[in-house]
Structure formats: C-alpha cells, structure tokens
Scaffold this motif. Structure first.
Motif, mmCIF file in Angstrom:
data_model
loop_
_atom_site.group_PDB
_atom_site.id
_atom_site.type_symbol
_atom_site.label_atom_id
_atom_site.label_comp_id
_atom_site.label_asym_id
_atom_site.label_seq_id
_atom_site.Cartn_x
_atom_site.Cartn_y
_atom_site.Cartn_z
ATOM 1 N N ILE A 91 16.245 1.887 12.358
ATOM 2 C CA ILE A 91 15.244 1.152 13.130
ATOM 3 C C ILE A 91 15.138 -0.252 12.557
ATOM 4 O O ILE A 91 15.607 -0.510 11.444
ATOM 5 N N SER A 92 14.541 -1.165 13.300
ATOM 6 C CA SER A 92 14.458 -2.547 12.839
ATOM 7 C C SER A 92 13.353 -2.704 11.800
ATOM 8 O O SER A 92 12.385 -1.932 11.789
ATOM 9 N N PRO A 93 13.481 -3.707 10.909
ATOM 10 C CA PRO A 93 12.397 -3.982 9.945
ATOM 11 C C PRO A 93 11.063 -4.252 10.646
ATOM 12 O O PRO A 93 10.002 -3.920 10.125
ATOM 13 N N GLY A 94 11.117 -4.858 11.833
ATOM 14 C CA GLY A 94 9.885 -5.100 12.580
ATOM 15 C C GLY A 94 9.204 -3.809 12.994
ATOM 16 O O GLY A 94 7.968 -3.700 12.952
ATOM 17 N N THR A 95 10.010 -2.815 13.379
ATOM 18 C CA THR A 95 9.450 -1.509 13.732
ATOM 19 C C THR A 95 8.849 -0.841 12.503
ATOM 20 O O THR A 95 7.780 -0.221 12.580
ATOM 21 N N VAL A 96 9.522 -0.982 11.368
ATOM 22 C CA VAL A 96 8.981 -0.448 10.114
ATOM 23 C C VAL A 96 7.631 -1.075 9.823
ATOM 24 O O VAL A 96 6.657 -0.386 9.470
ATOM 25 N N LYS A 97 7.550 -2.394 9.991
ATOM 26 C CA LYS A 97 6.300 -3.118 9.726
ATOM 27 C C LYS A 97 5.177 -2.613 10.629
ATOM 28 O O LYS A 97 4.036 -2.445 10.188
ATOM 29 N N ASN A 98 5.492 -2.342 11.897
ATOM 30 C CA ASN A 98 4.483 -1.823 12.823
ATOM 31 C C ASN A 98 4.006 -0.440 12.396
ATOM 32 O O ASN A 98 2.809 -0.138 12.446
ATOM 33 N N HIS A 99 4.936 0.408 11.974
ATOM 34 C CA HIS A 99 4.560 1.746 11.488
ATOM 35 C C HIS A 99 3.664 1.638 10.258
ATOM 36 O O HIS A 99 2.672 2.370 10.135
ATOM 37 N N LEU A 100 4.014 0.723 9.349
ATOM 38 C CA LEU A 100 3.218 0.566 8.129
ATOM 39 C C LEU A 100 1.817 0.065 8.443
ATOM 40 O O LEU A 100 0.843 0.468 7.794
ATOM 41 N N ALA A 101 1.697 -0.805 9.441
ATOM 42 C CA ALA A 101 0.369 -1.271 9.849
ATOM 43 C C ALA A 101 -0.476 -0.100 10.341
ATOM 44 O O ALA A 101 -1.677 -0.004 10.035
ATOM 45 N N ASN A 102 0.149 0.814 11.082
ATOM 46 C CA ASN A 102 -0.571 2.006 11.553
ATOM 47 C C ASN A 102 -0.974 2.904 10.389
ATOM 48 O O ASN A 102 -2.087 3.446 10.360
ATOM 49 N N VAL A 103 -0.061 3.057 9.415
ATOM 50 C CA VAL A 103 -0.363 3.889 8.246
ATOM 51 C C VAL A 103 -1.534 3.301 7.470
ATOM 52 O O VAL A 103 -2.473 4.013 7.085
ATOM 53 N N GLN A 104 -1.501 1.996 7.234
ATOM 54 C CA GLN A 104 -2.592 1.339 6.501
ATOM 55 C C GLN A 104 -3.928 1.545 7.207
ATOM 56 O O GLN A 104 -4.946 1.825 6.564
ATOM 57 N N ARG A 105 -3.919 1.414 8.526
ATOM 58 C CA ARG A 105 -5.158 1.578 9.283
ATOM 59 C C ARG A 105 -5.679 3.019 9.174
ATOM 60 O O ARG A 105 -6.868 3.248 8.969
ATOM 61 N N LYS A 106 -4.786 3.970 9.269
ATOM 62 C CA LYS A 106 -5.191 5.373 9.283
ATOM 63 C C LYS A 106 -5.692 5.865 7.931
ATOM 64 O O LYS A 106 -6.610 6.684 7.866
ATOM 65 N N ILE A 107 -5.078 5.392 6.841
ATOM 66 C CA ILE A 107 -5.471 5.900 5.518
ATOM 67 C C ILE A 107 -6.389 4.944 4.772
ATOM 68 O O ILE A 107 -6.846 5.239 3.668
ATOM 69 N N GLY A 108 -6.645 3.758 5.368
ATOM 70 C CA GLY A 108 -7.549 2.803 4.736
ATOM 71 C C GLY A 108 -6.936 2.063 3.568
ATOM 72 O O GLY A 108 -7.649 1.648 2.650
ATOM 73 N N ALA A 109 -5.606 1.876 3.569
ATOM 74 C CA ALA A 109 -4.925 1.158 2.481
ATOM 75 C C ALA A 109 -4.850 -0.323 2.805
ATOM 76 O O ALA A 109 -4.645 -0.708 3.960
ATOM 77 N N ARG A 110 -4.994 -1.168 1.778
ATOM 78 C CA ARG A 110 -4.932 -2.618 1.995
ATOM 79 C C ARG A 110 -3.509 -3.137 2.039
ATOM 80 O O ARG A 110 -3.239 -4.168 2.656
ATOM 81 N N ASN A 111 -2.593 -2.459 1.363
ATOM 82 C CA ASN A 111 -1.221 -2.926 1.299
ATOM 83 C C ASN A 111 -0.303 -1.760 0.987
ATOM 84 O O ASN A 111 -0.741 -0.610 0.892
#
Length: 242
Positions: free
Chosen positions: A206-226
């Motif tokens: 998958i593209s790095p941009g898609t990875v970044k979008n997934h990570l944004a969702n993960v951060q939102r769901k678990i409450g992580a800042r980075n």
C-alpha cells in the motif's frame, strides 16, 4: 520543511549556554532548518514558543522554573517537542512520551541523530536514541510498574523530576474507544516494531499515504498523540494478554 514553505523553525531550551550554542551550530547549517530562539529555563521556553510558534522545540529535562517534561506537556499540542537530555532514566522517558514528546534523545547520541530527530518529528515520526531500547517500552507496559525514585537535587543542582510529577503522567490506555480494523492493528504492530511508513507500505503493498491515513485512525481510536504512543499501546496490549 516547516509548517509553511520555509525551513523548520526551532527553539532550543537548555540552561547550559554551551549546549545551546552547540545545538545551534549543528542545526543552523542545515539548509532546511533555522534556530529562531533560545531559552535558558522552562518558563522562558514556554513563553517564547507561544510567542514565536516554532515547528520544533528541543527541551532539556532538567531546567530551572519548569522542567522539560512540564514544557512538553504544555507545548505538545502546539508544536513538536523533542526531549534532549543527559539522563537515561525510565521515569523520564515514560513521562516524556506520555506527555506527547515527538522524540527522546540522549545528548551523547551525536549531531546526526539530532538532525534526524528534527526531520523525523516533522514527518510525523518519532526518533528515540538507540541507547533507549525496547526495554523502556516493555517497562511502560508492565502492569503495576511504579516509577523509580527521582533523583534529589543538591546545592546548585538543576531541578529534577519529583515522584509526584512522574506519577501524574497519563496512565496507559486500557483499550480503544472504537475497535481497530484488522489492517489498523497490523499497521500498529509494525509501528511498534520500529517500521517507517515507507517500510510498512512496501511490506503491505500500500502507499505511504494510505499508511498515514490508517495511523491517523489508530491515533484517534486509542487516544495516542503520535506513533510512539501507538507503540506503547501495542506493548500494553501484548502485556495484558500474557
């Protein structure tokens, strides 16, 4: 590059003038970086950061008035804060990352890692000194783990971190507020293994941009800042299953 089209704007906070000077010399010669201010204590660092709005703050832990951990807590939502310190102490690393630090470097790590840490922070990654190993993430995940006693400040010593400050660090997340998808969990686990977005994308096709979008969702769901918070969360989940 910085938040606009210019170089990354950096504030250096350290109560030792020679350290500030050395960091400035290293960073100012980089074509994509400029040091916009220095601060000799934590209170001045916070005030200057709020006035100048730098992209990155390099914060020593042991400073007068406010220590670097409190500086991180106050500024992490405004800019990238990289903690740069002499002290490889578990409670310092734990609290810095929980307060949203975008990196944790030991001063002996050298100029190359300092430069890489700034670039990593601006890319949304977080660089931690190699000396600060996986044991620290494992320690963060141990149920019931207590911070070590803080160093006491003697005459002329810089302000240290008290046990109250260490205990005030946000507690580990028990679980996500919304369940992660299989792909999101897979990517979170790769982040915990130290993979970059490019490496994750190549491995999962998958593209790095898609990875970044997934990570944004993960951060939102678990409450992580980075991504460091994501890695810590993965270790917490792993420890909870053991």
């Amino acid at each position: 590059m910085g938040s606009g089209t210019g170089p990354v704007r950096i504030l250096i906070a350290d109560d030792q003038a020679d350290v500030r000077s050395a960091f400035r010399m290293i960073l100012d010669v980089q074509p994509d970086m400029v040091v916009v201010a220095e601060a000799a204590d934590g209170a001045a660092a916070v005030a200057e950061a709020r006035r100048l709005r730098p992209d990155v703050v390099l914060a020593d832990i042991r400073m007068p008035k406010l220590d670097g951990l409190e500086v991180t807590r106050q500024l992490a939502d405004q800019c990238k804060v990289i903690v740069v310190t002499t002290f490889d102490l578990d409670e310092y690393v734990h609290t810095a990352l929980r307060h949203g630090a975008a990196g944790f470097l030991l001063k002996r790590s050298g100029p190359v890692l300092l430069i890489e840490a700034v670039r990593a922070a601006m890319a949304g990654d977080a660089l931690i000194s190699p000396q600060v190993t996986v044991r620290l993430l494992r320690h963060m995940a141990l149920p019931g783990a207590e911070p070590k006693p803080a160093l006491k400040s003697g005459p002329g010593a810089k302000a240290g971190l008290g046990t109250k400050a260490a205990a005030a660090a946000p507690q580990p997340t028990v679980g996500p507020t919304e369940e992660l998808t299989t792909r999101e969990r897979e990517i979170a686990e790769l982040v915990a293994d130290g993979a970059t977005n490019a490496e994750i994308g190549a491995g999962l096709f998958i593209s790095p941009g898609t990875v970044k979008n997934h990570l944004a969702n993960v951060q939102r769901k678990i409450g992580a800042r980075n991504r460091v918070g994501i890695a810590a969360w993965v270790w917490e989940q792993t420890a909870g299953r053991q």
